[in-house]
Design a protein around this motif. Structure first.
Motif, PDB file in Angstrom:
ATOM      1  N   LYS A   1       0.843  -1.192   0.000  1.00  0.00           N
ATOM      2  CA  LYS A   1       0.000   0.000   0.000  1.00  0.00           C
ATOM      3  C   LYS A   1       0.880   1.244   0.000  1.00  0.00           C
ATOM      4  CE  LYS A   1      -0.396   0.138   5.050  1.00  0.00           C
ATOM      5  NZ  LYS A   1      -1.332   0.136   6.205  1.00  0.00           N
ATOM      6  N   ALA A   2       0.246   2.368  -0.289  1.00  0.00           N
ATOM      7  CA  ALA A   2       0.950   3.647  -0.204  1.00  0.00           C
ATOM      8  C   ALA A   2       1.449   3.852   1.222  1.00  0.00           C
ATOM      9  CB  ALA A   2       0.016   4.786  -0.610  1.00  0.00           C
TER      10      ALA A   2
ATOM     11  N   GLU B   1       0.324   6.717  -3.969  1.00  0.00           N
ATOM     12  CA  GLU B   1      -0.833   6.377  -4.793  1.00  0.00           C
ATOM     13  C   GLU B   1      -0.469   6.575  -6.263  1.00  0.00           C
ATOM     14  OE1 GLU B   1      -4.279   5.622  -4.245  1.00  0.00           O
ATOM     15  OE2 GLU B   1      -3.679   5.019  -2.219  1.00  0.00           O
TER      16      GLU B   1
ATOM     17  N   ILE C   1      -0.555   0.575  -7.176  1.00  0.00           N
ATOM     18  CA  ILE C   1      -1.051   1.066  -5.888  1.00  0.00           C
ATOM     19  C   ILE C   1      -2.095   2.145  -6.139  1.00  0.00           C
ATOM     20  CG2 ILE C   1      -0.454   2.204  -3.717  1.00  0.00           C
ATOM     21  CD1 ILE C   1       2.302   0.980  -3.931  1.00  0.00           C
ATOM     22  N   GLY C   2      -3.329   1.877  -5.715  1.00  0.00           N
ATOM     23  CA  GLY C   2      -4.394   2.873  -5.820  1.00  0.00           C
ATOM     24  C   GLY C   2      -4.778   3.194  -7.253  1.00  0.00           C
TER      25      GLY C   2
ATOM     26  N   ALA D   1      -4.810 -10.403  -3.676  1.00  0.00           N
ATOM     27  CA  ALA D   1      -4.956  -8.962  -3.507  1.00  0.00           C
ATOM     28  C   ALA D   1      -6.426  -8.561  -3.529  1.00  0.00           C
ATOM     29  CB  ALA D   1      -4.192  -8.226  -4.601  1.00  0.00           C
TER      30      ALA D   1
ATOM     31  N   ASN E   1      -6.681  -7.002  -0.023  1.00  0.00           N
ATOM     32  CA  ASN E   1      -5.998  -5.713  -0.051  1.00  0.00           C
ATOM     33  C   ASN E   1      -6.727  -4.713  -0.948  1.00  0.00           C
ATOM     34  OD1 ASN E   1      -4.228  -3.587  -0.003  1.00  0.00           O
ATOM     35  ND2 ASN E   1      -2.441  -4.760  -0.616  1.00  0.00           N
TER      36      ASN E   1
ATOM     37  N   ASN F   1      -6.065  -1.717  -1.231  1.00  0.00           N
ATOM     38  CA  ASN F   1      -5.140  -0.654  -1.618  1.00  0.00           C
ATOM     39  C   ASN F   1      -4.518  -0.871  -2.990  1.00  0.00           C
ATOM     40  OD1 ASN F   1      -5.046   0.841   1.065  1.00  0.00           O
ATOM     41  ND2 ASN F   1      -4.414  -1.206   1.713  1.00  0.00           N
ATOM     42  N   LEU F   2      -4.636  -2.097  -3.528  1.00  0.00           N
ATOM     43  CA  LEU F   2      -4.079  -2.380  -4.848  1.00  0.00           C
ATOM     44  C   LEU F   2      -5.162  -2.253  -5.913  1.00  0.00           C
ATOM     45  CD1 LEU F   2      -1.625  -5.386  -4.402  1.00  0.00           C
ATOM     46  CD2 LEU F   2      -1.134  -2.948  -4.424  1.00  0.00           C
ATOM     47  N   ASN F   3      -4.756  -1.763  -7.064  1.00  0.00           N
ATOM     48  CA  ASN F   3      -5.657  -1.623  -8.197  1.00  0.00           C
ATOM     49  C   ASN F   3      -5.556  -2.884  -9.045  1.00  0.00           C
ATOM     50  OD1 ASN F   3      -6.876  -0.929 -10.671  1.00  0.00           O
ATOM     51  ND2 ASN F   3      -6.393   1.220 -10.377  1.00  0.00           N
TER      52      ASN F   3
END
Length: 280
Positions: free
Chosen positions: A39-40, A94, A119-120, A262, A266, A268-270
């Motif tokens: 994540k960021a 991000e 990320i993001g 993910a 998670n 937070n991951l795209n």
């Protein structure tokens, strides 16, 4: 980890392929642990420590550490870094794209695997680059069957990334054979002509790894002797699988469900590019 090498092609036995799959799957499982927490705000040094600990906890050795003087357990390549980026203390942001490339030695056999994470939020051009690069890996893998040649793999990757989508295919760095050594013959470029190169034989094990730039194919190496960046500063993406050549369909040795982890663990991951990516 990509290097031009010389040597000889080594055909594995079925028992050896099975041991190599254990090594490759450990790398893939380690990358899955990264996918769960990335994540960021994290640093790539934190990721390096996570990966090294996970590998050693599973009775294996991080193979990149001290390889030809490389000082870390993983390569962490962010945005315009193509490959071999040093982990550092700079927090990830991000929109960053992060390629984690790593290897292990388990029971004397190497595994070598890379995955690019987003990320993001990222713009559509970045999402497309990640998607196309991952799809090109699978297009290359589809050609890793006995009787074909290395150039069939290379051409499939180049055709999809450069000719159809206009991206830059890195020339200086290539995929490679894999076994008791991290780098064996044959070299596996991501560009080339169909029908060229070494003939593929059953139970050859290859690390196929497209390194694809959004802009120019041209790259340069920083003063540290390792970090490779795009010449124009545009993003680059790197995916890698360990693949065993078979008669009718290649066997992917490192195919643990990384991005699915993910999706489940998670936010937070795209992973918006993933639904479009090919599988075989």
């Amino acid at each position: 980890m990509s290097r031009r090498i010389n040597g000889m092609i080594i055909i594995k036995t079925e028992a050896e392929v099975a041991m190599m799959k254990e090594s490759a799957m450990l790398v893939s499982k380690t990358l899955t642990e990264v996918a769960k927490v990335l994540k960021a705000g994290m640093t790539t040094l934190q990721i390096d420590k996570l990966c090294a600990t996970f590998v050693r906890d599973h009775k294996a050795i991080p193979s990149f550490l001290n390889y030809r003087g490389y000082p870390h357990s993983i390569c962490a390549s962010v945005n315009d870094v193509v490959v071999h980026g040093f982990p550092n203390n700079e927090p990830l942001k991000e929109g960053d794209i992060v390629s984690i490339d790593m290897g292990v030695i388990l029971n004397g056999w190497h595994g070598d695997h890379a995955y690019t994470f987003i990320i993001g939020e990222a713009d559509e051009a970045v999402l497309k680059l990640v998607r196309v690069t991952k799809e090109s890996l699978y297009r290359g893998i589809e050609k890793a069957i006995a009787g074909n040649r290395v150039g069939d793999i290379s051409n499939a990757i180049q055709d999809y990334t450069e000719k159809r989508n206009g991206y830059g295919v890195v020339r200086e760095l290539v995929g490679h054979g894999l076994g008791r050594s991290m780098h064996e013959d044959p070299q596996v470029p991501n560009y080339g002509k169909r029908g060229d190169g070494k003939k593929l034989k059953e139970n050859m094990v290859l690390a196929i790894e497209p390194m694809i730039n959004m802009g120019t194919k041209d790259v340069y190496t920083e003063d540290d002797g390792w970090t490779v960046r795009t010449r124009d500063g545009k993003p680059s993406v790197h995916f890698e699988h360990d693949v065993c050549v078979k008669k009718n369909k290649a066997l992917i040795l490192s195919d643990y469900p990384i991005i699915e982890a993910a999706e489940q663990n998670n936010p937070n991951l795209n992973v918006s590019y993933y639904a479009h990516s090919m599988t075989i």
